[in-house]
Design a protein around this motif. Structure first.
Motif, PDB file in Angstrom:
ATOM      1  N   THR A   8      36.318  35.490  35.345  1.00 39.67           N
ATOM      2  CA  THR A   8      36.354  36.151  36.647  1.00 39.67           C
ATOM      3  C   THR A   8      34.949  36.318  37.216  1.00 39.67           C
ATOM      4  OG1 THR A   8      38.363  37.290  36.015  1.00 39.67           O
ATOM      5  CG2 THR A   8      37.157  38.202  37.866  1.00 39.67           C
ATOM      6  N   SER A  48      33.734  41.744  34.543  1.00 42.04           N
ATOM      7  CA  SER A  48      32.914  41.054  35.546  1.00 42.04           C
ATOM      8  C   SER A  48      32.244  42.052  36.482  1.00 42.04           C
ATOM      9  CB  SER A  48      33.774  40.084  36.345  1.00 42.04           C
ATOM     10  OG  SER A  48      34.754  40.795  37.064  1.00 42.04           O
ATOM     11  N   ALA A  63      41.133  30.017  38.887  1.00 40.34           N
ATOM     12  CA  ALA A  63      40.987  31.017  37.828  1.00 40.34           C
ATOM     13  C   ALA A  63      42.356  31.563  37.425  1.00 40.34           C
ATOM     14  CB  ALA A  63      40.087  32.151  38.310  1.00 40.34           C
ATOM     15  N   ALA A  64      43.183  31.878  38.427  1.00 45.47           N
ATOM     16  CA  ALA A  64      44.501  32.445  38.142  1.00 45.47           C
ATOM     17  C   ALA A  64      45.314  31.498  37.267  1.00 45.47           C
ATOM     18  CB  ALA A  64      45.244  32.735  39.443  1.00 45.47           C
ATOM     19  N   LEU A  85      39.919  31.198  43.440  1.00 47.76           N
ATOM     20  CA  LEU A  85      40.750  32.226  42.803  1.00 47.76           C
ATOM     21  C   LEU A  85      42.012  31.612  42.200  1.00 47.76           C
ATOM     22  CD1 LEU A  85      40.290  35.066  45.416  1.00 47.76           C
ATOM     23  CD2 LEU A  85      39.488  35.050  43.048  1.00 47.76           C
ATOM     24  N   ARG A 101      33.735  34.924  40.806  1.00 51.76           N
ATOM     25  CA  ARG A 101      33.125  35.764  41.828  1.00 51.76           C
ATOM     26  C   ARG A 101      31.810  35.181  42.314  1.00 51.76           C
ATOM     27  NH1 ARG A 101      33.140  42.067  42.015  1.00 51.76           N
ATOM     28  NH2 ARG A 101      30.903  41.803  41.750  1.00 51.76           N
ATOM     29  N   LEU A 149      37.944  42.710  34.068  1.00 55.33           N
ATOM     30  CA  LEU A 149      37.202  43.799  34.701  1.00 55.33           C
ATOM     31  C   LEU A 149      35.746  43.874  34.257  1.00 55.33           C
ATOM     32  CD1 LEU A 149      39.704  46.754  34.954  1.00 55.33           C
ATOM     33  CD2 LEU A 149      39.248  44.861  36.475  1.00 55.33           C
TER      34      LEU A 149
END
Ligand SMILES: Nc1ncnc2c1ncn2[C@@H]1O[C@H](COP(=O)(O)OP(=O)(O)OP(=O)(O)O)[C@@H](O)[C@H]1O
Ligand SMILES: [Mg+2]
Lengths: 238, 229, 261
Positions: B177, B169, B197-198, B194, B181, B167
């Protein structure tokens, strides 16, 4: 304190839109929780009484959803959803532009995350149902479905209520992340208000108060439900 | 799917790993210390009220709003802008870390409290009748049992904090993250980015899960090993 | 043992192992209408396992179980679809009383008794309630109809469980040590109910450690040892003049213990 007038319902007040935003938080949370409950029941069923394949799938799903940041899942549904809808839409020959609503993306993303967690709660409760009461159902000739509906589910639900209450609280808090899609719920609305008025602390505090009100109230409701579901009959033994 | 694109993105996102690990480790450390303090506070009547209020507020509101409140909100107070802390509180890094620490402390203190409460009275009394001092009882009986009890919940909290770091980010920090983004807004290939990253977050969380199982076994052999009788 | 009367319950060649532990090694047993059979034997001799194999709570490795006109011979430790349907029909004709009662804690006394009539047999509610009340009256618990199980004593819970079994209209009732989980002063009230059922001419198979009771109510006594039936006869035969050495030793030790206790 003319600042506080900003929170009121007067012409310069943000009161009305904040209430609307609070309701939107509730709406997206309820929708996500229901999605999660349905999915969670399915996964719990898979983990408790499914075959090896169903069990492995359910297990893997839970592990993934617990290990990936919620915000990434929301982005995935929001951006990825748009990508998918666009691809499908174009292939079917519809004219663009295509989009997926923030509400939809948020509801699905949080619902899928919550489903994994609710499944754990339900599985634990299911496995805590005394084996003897299940055997008592089998010897009177109950079918698997009747057994689940009449003996397992009612007992498991009582055990699961506190855990489901916690999951509901999580869902409310996670719903704040849906603000990244532009959906005007509490978090988004207080950010806008804070930016417009430059009263950052005031509006974030107001937002926090809204969340506290929702979490506290629903906590009370869950406690009430818990007390009702016990109806005194388990005070003694068990 | 374009594998070379995914490979490039994977490496680029890994560039944010140090910041993610940094925030994760420090917030857990700070949170644990603060949580211990909150539990000590609970030994007095007033302190108990304070700790309860703290936990109530930080567990009842989203982390995102806590981050924004610290990053944007504190700057509105003149006395903060003129304090010695301002050089820190103007930096998104310190604001993010502070929010993470405060948030983690609320959850961890409750986990620790649960563990302490689950210590059976009899175990403590058995220590007392065998002549142990209060400190010895705390060190040899209460804490080991409490920590063992709290471990499963704490390992979930550790994973939650990993996810929580994402968060920061939102206040311009370039953790994994944040980088993801930025990459999305450049390329608009959200799904590949995504998922990369996940995968990294997932790998980290699986390591934690394995580690906690291992530690649990080490800490409570009586539950996992058959004694030879 | 009257050959003319109808066979209600039949077991043939029943075998069951748990891993390497061979618990039942070929059991043959039949009960005719009105038989009251007591099953005795040392702890671990397989009594509960045998009883639980009848409604297929444990699925035997070999052998046949029959109730009324239905019979199944499961193979490979699992039931086929068709066998499952047969087993459910068999269960509907049996009553089963557990050592630990196993009442449904989330249902009242009355609800426990009408549960299967309503949700398995699909009977009308008013009819089921009337009948349940008559049964509760019979076991002396009509006044407790709205209580939850946790608020009853063990003896009361077991009597509700018996009423629940009777609501099945069972052709035979199986009891697995119905008084073993009870405080001594509560044993009598449950035995009294079972005795009255015997007097009505109900077909029953009772696993018990209450030797005096077994001797008094049974028409037949079966002694189980290491998965075999070692004695099978009238109470007078089995208690008075046991043929096998093991039965003699078991009975001697048991009556000794009873006397000391
Ligand atoms: N589900 C099970 N899994 C593995 N072994 C079992 C299981 N149920 C029973 N056994 C074993 O089978 C044997 C017979 O058990 P059973 O319960 O039938 O004995 P019992 O005659 O009823 O004894 P008791 O008088 O103590 O009730 C025992 O050795 C027991 O350990
Ligand atoms: Mg037994």
């Amino acid at each position: 304190m003319e600042d506080l007038a900003l929170l009121g319902f007067g012409p310069d007040g943000w009161g009305k839109v904040l209430v609307q935003a609070g309701l939107m938080t509730l709406a997206v949370s309820v929708a996500a929780f229901v999605v999660g409950l349905a999915l969670g029941t399915l996964i719990a069923w898979g983990r408790v009484s499914g075959g090896g394949m169903a069990r492995a799938l359910a297990h893997g799903y839970t592990a993934v959803m617990r290990g990936v940041p919620e915000i990434l899942v929301i982005y995935l549904f929001y951006f990825g959803g748009r990508q998918v809808v666009t691809a499908v839409g174009t292939a079917l020959g519809f004219p663009g532009p295509f989009d997926i609503s923030g509400f939809m993306a948020g509801m699905l993303a949080i619902g899928l995350i919550s489903g994994a967690n609710q499944a754990e709660v339900l599985r634990g409760a299911w496995q805590a149902v005394p084996k003897g009461t299940i055997e008592a159902g089998r010897v009177v000739g109950m079918s698997r479905f009747t057994l689940f509906r009449r003996v397992i589910a009612p007992q498991a639900l009582v055990t699961a209520l506190p855990g489901l209450g916690n999951q509901w609280q999580s869902v409310i808090k996670e719903s704040a992340l849906v603000s990244v899609t532009g959906l005007v719920e509490t978090m988004r609305q207080v950010s806008v208000a804070a930016g417009t008025t430059q009263e950052h602390f005031l509006f974030y505090a107001a937002g926090a108060a809204i969340y506290l009100a929702i979490t506290t109230l629903s906590d009370q409701l869950f406690r009430l439900a818990e007390r009702h579901s016990l109806r005194g009959h388990q005070q003694g033994g068990m | 799917m374009d594998l070379s694109f995914i490979g490039t993105m994977f490496l680029r996102i890994l560039g944010g790993l140090p910041l993610t690990l940094n925030l994760w480790g420090l917030s857990l450390l700070g949170g644990a210390i603060l949580a211990l303090g909150l539990n000590l506070l609970r030994t007095t009547r007033v302190g108990d009220k304070v700790a309860s209020a703290y936990v109530f507020v930080f567990r009842g509101t989203p982390l995102l709003i806590q981050i924004f409140m610290i990053y944007f909100g504190l700057a509105g107070f003149g006395f903060i802008r003129h304090s010695v802390l301002w050089p820190f509180l103007r930096e998104p890094y310190w604001c993010g870390l502070l929010a993470l620490v405060l948030n983690d402390a609320a959850y961890t203190s409750e986990i620790l409290r649960g563990g302490l409460r689950a210590v059976p009275r009899g175990a403590v009394e058995a220590g007392r009748v065998s002549g142990m001092s209060r400190f010895t009882i705390l060190r040899r009986i209460t804490l080991p049992l409490a920590i063992r009890q709290a471990l499963p919940a704490y390992s979930s909290e550790v994973i939650s904090m990993l996810k929580a770091t994402a968060l920061v980010s939102t206040i311009t920090l370039m953790d994994m993250t944040g980088i993801a983004r930025a990459a999305i807004s450049e390329t608009w290939r959200a799904v590949e980015i995504l998922l990369s990253a996940a995968a990294i977050y997932l790998a980290l969380s699986l390591i934690v899960t394995q580690l906690s199982v291992w530690i649990e076994r080490r800490l409570s052999p009586w539950q996992f090993q058959r004694t030879n009788r | 043992m009257t050959d003319t009367s109808k066979t209600v319950l039949s077991i043939a060649g029943l075998r069951k192992s748990f891993g390497a532990n061979e618990v039942l090694r070929g059991i043959d047993l039949a009960a005719s209408d009105g038989d009251v059979i007591s099953m005795i034997g040392a702890s671990g001799s397989g009594k509960s396992t045998l009883l639980r194999c009848i409604p297929m709570l444990e699925i035997p490795d070999a052998g046949t179980v029959g109730v009324g006109e239905d019979r199944v011979s499961p193979r490979g430790g699992r039931l086929t679809r068709a066998e499952e349907a047969t087993v459910r029909r068999m269960r509907c004709q049996l009553g089963f009383v557990f050592q630990n009662f196993n009442l449904w804690p989330h249902r009242t006394v009355l609800e426990n008794v009408i549960e299967a009539p309503l949700f398995v047999q699909g009977r009308a509610r008013s009819e089921a309630v009337d009948e349940a009340m008559a049964l509760l009256d019979k076991v002396g618990l009509a006044a407790k109809r709205d209580a939850y199980p946790a608020h009853l004593s063990g003896g009361q819970q077991q009597r509700v469980a018996i009423a629940r079994a009777l609501a099945q209209h069972p052709r035979a009732i199986l009891f697995d040590e119905p008084t073993s989980a009870l405080d001594p002063e509560l044993v009598g009230e449950v035995l009294k109910v079972i005795r009255s059922l015997a007097e009505e001419g109900r077909t029953m198979l009772i696993v018990t450690h209450e030797m005096g009771f077994a001797r008094e109510v049974s028409s037949r006594v079966v002694f189980l040892h290491q998965g075999h039936i070692e004695e099978d006869g009238t109470p007078a035969e089995v208690f008075g003049a046991p043929k096998s050495e093991r039965a003699r030793a078991f009975l001697a030790s048991h009556f000794d213990r009873n006397r000391q206790g």
